[in-house]
Design an enzyme around this catalytic site. Structure first.
Site, PDB file in Angstrom:
ATOM      1  N   LYS A  13       0.836  -1.212   0.000  1.00  0.00           N
ATOM      2  CA  LYS A  13       0.000   0.000   0.000  1.00  0.00           C
ATOM      3  C   LYS A  13       0.868   1.259   0.000  1.00  0.00           C
ATOM      4  O   LYS A  13       0.636   2.183  -0.778  1.00  0.00           O
ATOM      5  CB  LYS A  13      -0.924   0.022   1.242  1.00  0.00           C
ATOM      6  CG  LYS A  13      -1.783  -1.211   1.402  1.00  0.00           C
ATOM      7  CD  LYS A  13      -2.642  -1.161   2.653  1.00  0.00           C
ATOM      8  CE  LYS A  13      -1.888  -1.124   3.963  1.00  0.00           C
ATOM      9  NZ  LYS A  13      -1.106  -2.346   4.274  1.00  0.00           N
ATOM     10  N   ARG A  85      -8.985   1.356   9.885  1.00  0.00           N
ATOM     11  CA  ARG A  85      -8.578  -0.027  10.130  1.00  0.00           C
ATOM     12  C   ARG A  85      -9.561  -0.752  11.034  1.00  0.00           C
ATOM     13  O   ARG A  85      -9.354  -1.927  11.336  1.00  0.00           O
ATOM     14  CB  ARG A  85      -7.235  -0.016  10.833  1.00  0.00           C
ATOM     15  CG  ARG A  85      -6.074  -0.443   9.983  1.00  0.00           C
ATOM     16  CD  ARG A  85      -4.858  -0.123  10.807  1.00  0.00           C
ATOM     17  NE  ARG A  85      -3.731  -0.922  10.561  1.00  0.00           N
ATOM     18  CZ  ARG A  85      -2.676  -0.493   9.855  1.00  0.00           C
ATOM     19  NH1 ARG A  85      -2.698   0.662   9.249  1.00  0.00           N
ATOM     20  NH2 ARG A  85      -1.628  -1.258   9.767  1.00  0.00           N
ATOM     21  N   ARG A 157      12.272  -2.559  10.497  1.00  0.00           N
ATOM     22  CA  ARG A 157      11.284  -2.030  11.430  1.00  0.00           C
ATOM     23  C   ARG A 157      11.102  -3.022  12.569  1.00  0.00           C
ATOM     24  O   ARG A 157      11.101  -4.232  12.342  1.00  0.00           O
ATOM     25  CB  ARG A 157       9.940  -1.829  10.684  1.00  0.00           C
ATOM     26  CG  ARG A 157       9.701  -0.407  10.268  1.00  0.00           C
ATOM     27  CD  ARG A 157       8.527  -0.251   9.340  1.00  0.00           C
ATOM     28  NE  ARG A 157       7.245  -0.771   9.798  1.00  0.00           N
ATOM     29  CZ  ARG A 157       6.087  -0.587   9.162  1.00  0.00           C
ATOM     30  NH1 ARG A 157       6.053   0.121   8.045  1.00  0.00           N
ATOM     31  NH2 ARG A 157       4.965  -1.114   9.613  1.00  0.00           N
ATOM     32  N   ARG A 168       0.458  -9.150  13.575  1.00  0.00           N
ATOM     33  CA  ARG A 168      -0.140  -8.114  12.712  1.00  0.00           C
ATOM     34  C   ARG A 168      -1.126  -8.744  11.731  1.00  0.00           C
ATOM     35  O   ARG A 168      -2.174  -8.165  11.440  1.00  0.00           O
ATOM     36  CB  ARG A 168       0.957  -7.365  11.946  1.00  0.00           C
ATOM     37  CG  ARG A 168       1.722  -6.404  12.839  1.00  0.00           C
ATOM     38  CD  ARG A 168       3.005  -5.950  12.188  1.00  0.00           C
ATOM     39  NE  ARG A 168       2.795  -5.047  11.077  1.00  0.00           N
ATOM     40  CZ  ARG A 168       3.719  -4.795  10.148  1.00  0.00           C
ATOM     41  NH1 ARG A 168       4.903  -5.375  10.208  1.00  0.00           N
ATOM     42  NH2 ARG A 168       3.463  -3.960   9.185  1.00  0.00           N
TER      43      ARG A 168
HETATM   44  P1  AP5 Z   1       5.051  -1.609   1.625  1.00  0.00           P
HETATM   45  O1  AP5 Z   1       4.648  -0.775   0.460  1.00  0.00           O
HETATM   46  O2  AP5 Z   1       5.940  -1.011   2.666  1.00  0.00           O
HETATM   47  O3  AP5 Z   1       3.756  -2.300   2.260  1.00  0.00           O
HETATM   48  P2  AP5 Z   1       2.567  -1.706   3.120  1.00  0.00           P
HETATM   49  O4  AP5 Z   1       1.310  -2.373   2.675  1.00  0.00           O
HETATM   50  O5  AP5 Z   1       2.590  -0.209   3.113  1.00  0.00           O
HETATM   51  O6  AP5 Z   1       3.014  -2.282   4.530  1.00  0.00           O
HETATM   52  P3  AP5 Z   1       3.044  -1.699   6.011  1.00  0.00           P
HETATM   53  O7  AP5 Z   1       3.724  -2.749   6.838  1.00  0.00           O
HETATM   54  O8  AP5 Z   1       3.625  -0.330   6.083  1.00  0.00           O
HETATM   55  O9  AP5 Z   1       1.557  -1.668   6.352  1.00  0.00           O
HETATM   56  P4  AP5 Z   1       0.905  -1.838   7.676  1.00  0.00           P
HETATM   57  O10 AP5 Z   1      -0.492  -1.581   7.302  1.00  0.00           O
HETATM   58  O11 AP5 Z   1       1.101  -3.053   8.454  1.00  0.00           O
HETATM   59  O12 AP5 Z   1       1.708  -0.809   8.601  1.00  0.00           O
HETATM   60  P5  AP5 Z   1       1.475   0.703   8.983  1.00  0.00           P
HETATM   61  O13 AP5 Z   1       2.741   1.400   8.827  1.00  0.00           O
HETATM   62  O14 AP5 Z   1       0.237   1.240   8.358  1.00  0.00           O
HETATM   63  O15 AP5 Z   1       5.775  -2.930   1.034  1.00  0.00           O
HETATM   64  C1  AP5 Z   1       6.302  -3.945   1.879  1.00  0.00           C
HETATM   65  C2  AP5 Z   1       7.633  -4.468   1.278  1.00  0.00           C
HETATM   66  O16 AP5 Z   1       7.387  -5.117   0.023  1.00  0.00           O
HETATM   67  C3  AP5 Z   1       8.668  -3.360   0.969  1.00  0.00           C
HETATM   68  O17 AP5 Z   1       9.946  -3.866   1.230  1.00  0.00           O
HETATM   69  C4  AP5 Z   1       8.488  -3.089  -0.548  1.00  0.00           C
HETATM   70  O18 AP5 Z   1       9.694  -2.649  -1.142  1.00  0.00           O
HETATM   71  C5  AP5 Z   1       8.058  -4.460  -1.065  1.00  0.00           C
HETATM   72  N1  AP5 Z   1       7.088  -4.374  -2.154  1.00  0.00           N
HETATM   73  C6  AP5 Z   1       6.035  -3.513  -2.253  1.00  0.00           C
HETATM   74  N2  AP5 Z   1       5.309  -3.769  -3.357  1.00  0.00           N
HETATM   75  C7  AP5 Z   1       5.923  -4.840  -3.964  1.00  0.00           C
HETATM   76  C8  AP5 Z   1       5.625  -5.588  -5.156  1.00  0.00           C
HETATM   77  N3  AP5 Z   1       4.534  -5.294  -5.926  1.00  0.00           N
HETATM   78  N4  AP5 Z   1       6.455  -6.623  -5.485  1.00  0.00           N
HETATM   79  C9  AP5 Z   1       7.526  -6.930  -4.678  1.00  0.00           C
HETATM   80  N5  AP5 Z   1       7.849  -6.256  -3.550  1.00  0.00           N
HETATM   81  C10 AP5 Z   1       7.039  -5.222  -3.197  1.00  0.00           C
HETATM   82  O19 AP5 Z   1       1.122   0.544  10.533  1.00  0.00           O
HETATM   83  C11 AP5 Z   1       2.092   0.179  11.491  1.00  0.00           C
HETATM   84  C12 AP5 Z   1       1.447   0.171  12.879  1.00  0.00           C
HETATM   85  O20 AP5 Z   1       0.949   1.481  13.195  1.00  0.00           O
HETATM   86  C13 AP5 Z   1       0.229  -0.752  13.036  1.00  0.00           C
HETATM   87  O21 AP5 Z   1       0.601  -2.080  13.319  1.00  0.00           O
HETATM   88  C14 AP5 Z   1      -0.494  -0.071  14.202  1.00  0.00           C
HETATM   89  O22 AP5 Z   1       0.126  -0.352  15.430  1.00  0.00           O
HETATM   90  C15 AP5 Z   1      -0.286   1.402  13.920  1.00  0.00           C
HETATM   91  N6  AP5 Z   1      -1.356   1.966  13.070  1.00  0.00           N
HETATM   92  C16 AP5 Z   1      -1.226   2.512  11.819  1.00  0.00           C
HETATM   93  N7  AP5 Z   1      -2.412   2.902  11.353  1.00  0.00           N
HETATM   94  C17 AP5 Z   1      -3.326   2.615  12.320  1.00  0.00           C
HETATM   95  C18 AP5 Z   1      -4.730   2.765  12.419  1.00  0.00           C
HETATM   96  N8  AP5 Z   1      -5.465   3.290  11.418  1.00  0.00           N
HETATM   97  N9  AP5 Z   1      -5.342   2.333  13.551  1.00  0.00           N
HETATM   98  C19 AP5 Z   1      -4.642   1.814  14.573  1.00  0.00           C
HETATM   99  N10 AP5 Z   1      -3.306   1.619  14.549  1.00  0.00           N
HETATM  100  C20 AP5 Z   1      -2.650   2.027  13.421  1.00  0.00           C
END
Ligand code: AP5
Length: 213
Positions: A13, A85, A157, A168
């Site tokens: 995403k 979420r 991370r 997660r």
């Molecule tokens: P990446 O693009 O980084 O993936 P992502 O979907 O953005 O993953 P996140 O881990 O950031 O999402 P998340 O929802 O768990 O975490 P968030 O930061 O929101 O890609 C992942 C990897 O794959 C990278 O290495 C990339 O290079 C590679 N890649 C990407 N696309 C590819 C492709 N097509 N082919 C091959 N490789 C690819 O949240 C973190 C924490 O914050 C949560 O656990 C929670 O504690 C808190 N939080 C955040 N938002 C909320 C909320 N709304 N409510 C409550 N808690 C929240």
């Protein structure tokens, strides 16, 4: 236009949201990025959020909703990456937007099996200085461990460690997946096969965003 990016952790995403922001000028609003910045700066929000984030749990709804109220711009295209979420967050967003006679236009669901998620998250590295995202196999830096953009050191991370990834994924299934039905009922959800390459996926994302329907 307000677009929500929904999907399991690591589905890509953030990668797609950054491209849309660079190429089509959308504002990329990532609750995860805002929270990580708050943790780094040790603000009151960051101190509270860290304990949840390190365990892979969701930060409480009231904190996240207040954060979105603060960051949501009045005008322009926005990608909400990682928000909402929970159903409570989705309802709060609806109320926030309807007060301004607005609504979510499209929800893009990044669909991916657990094996792909685990592979992507365990290989992800981020720049400790500028936050740029790499992958040791799929998007490696030119020099191992060093950011191409700013020369900062690349780190894993805390929540990309194996035990936290499993939690997660469970949290996603329990608390976030119900949003699929929530948005399906509104007829605004678009499912994407997130196992495709970054550019293949971008072409689909762009097609959906540009399609007026
Ligand atoms: P990446 O693009 O980084 O993936 P992502 O979907 O953005 O993953 P996140 O881990 O950031 O999402 P998340 O929802 O768990 O975490 P968030 O930061 O929101 O890609 C992942 C990897 O794959 C990278 O290495 C990339 O290079 C590679 N890649 C990407 N696309 C590819 C492709 N097509 N082919 C091959 N490789 C690819 O949240 C973190 C924490 O914050 C949560 O656990 C929670 O504690 C808190 N939080 C955040 N938002 C909320 C909320 N709304 N409510 C409550 N808690 C929240």
């Amino acid at each position: 236009m307000i677009v929500v990016f929904l999907g399991p952790p690591g589905a890509g995403k953030g990668t797609q949201a950054k491209l849309l922001s660079q190429r089509l000028g959308f504002l990329h609003l990532s609750t995860g990025d805002i929270l990580r910045e708050a943790v780094k700066k040790q603000t009151p929000l960051g101190i509270k959020a860290k304990e949840y984030m390190d365990r892979g749990e969701l930060v409480p709804d009231n904190l996240i909703i207040a954060l979105i109220e603060e960051y949501l711009p009045k005008e322009g295209g926005v990608i909400l990456d990682g928000f909402p979420r929970t159903i409570a967050q989705a309802e709060a967003l609806e109320n926030m937007l309807s007060a301004k006679s607005k609504k979510v236009s499209k929800v893009l669901l990044f669909d991916s099996p657990d094996e792909v998620i685990i592979d992507r998250l365990s290989g992800r590295r981020v720049c400790s200085n500028c936050g740029a995202v790499y992958h040791i196999k799929y998007n490696p830096p030119k020099k191992e461990g060093v950011c191409d953009l700013c020369g900062g050191s690349l780190v894993q991370r805390e929540d990309d460690k194996e035990e936290v990834i499993k939690n997660r994924l469970e949290v996603y299934k329990r608390q976030t997946q119900p949003l699929i039905d929530f948005y399906k009922k509104k007829g605004i959800i678009y499912r994407l096969d997130a196992t495709k390459s970054v550019e293949e996926l971008f072409a689909e994302v762009e097609g959906i965003i540009k399609d007026g329907g």
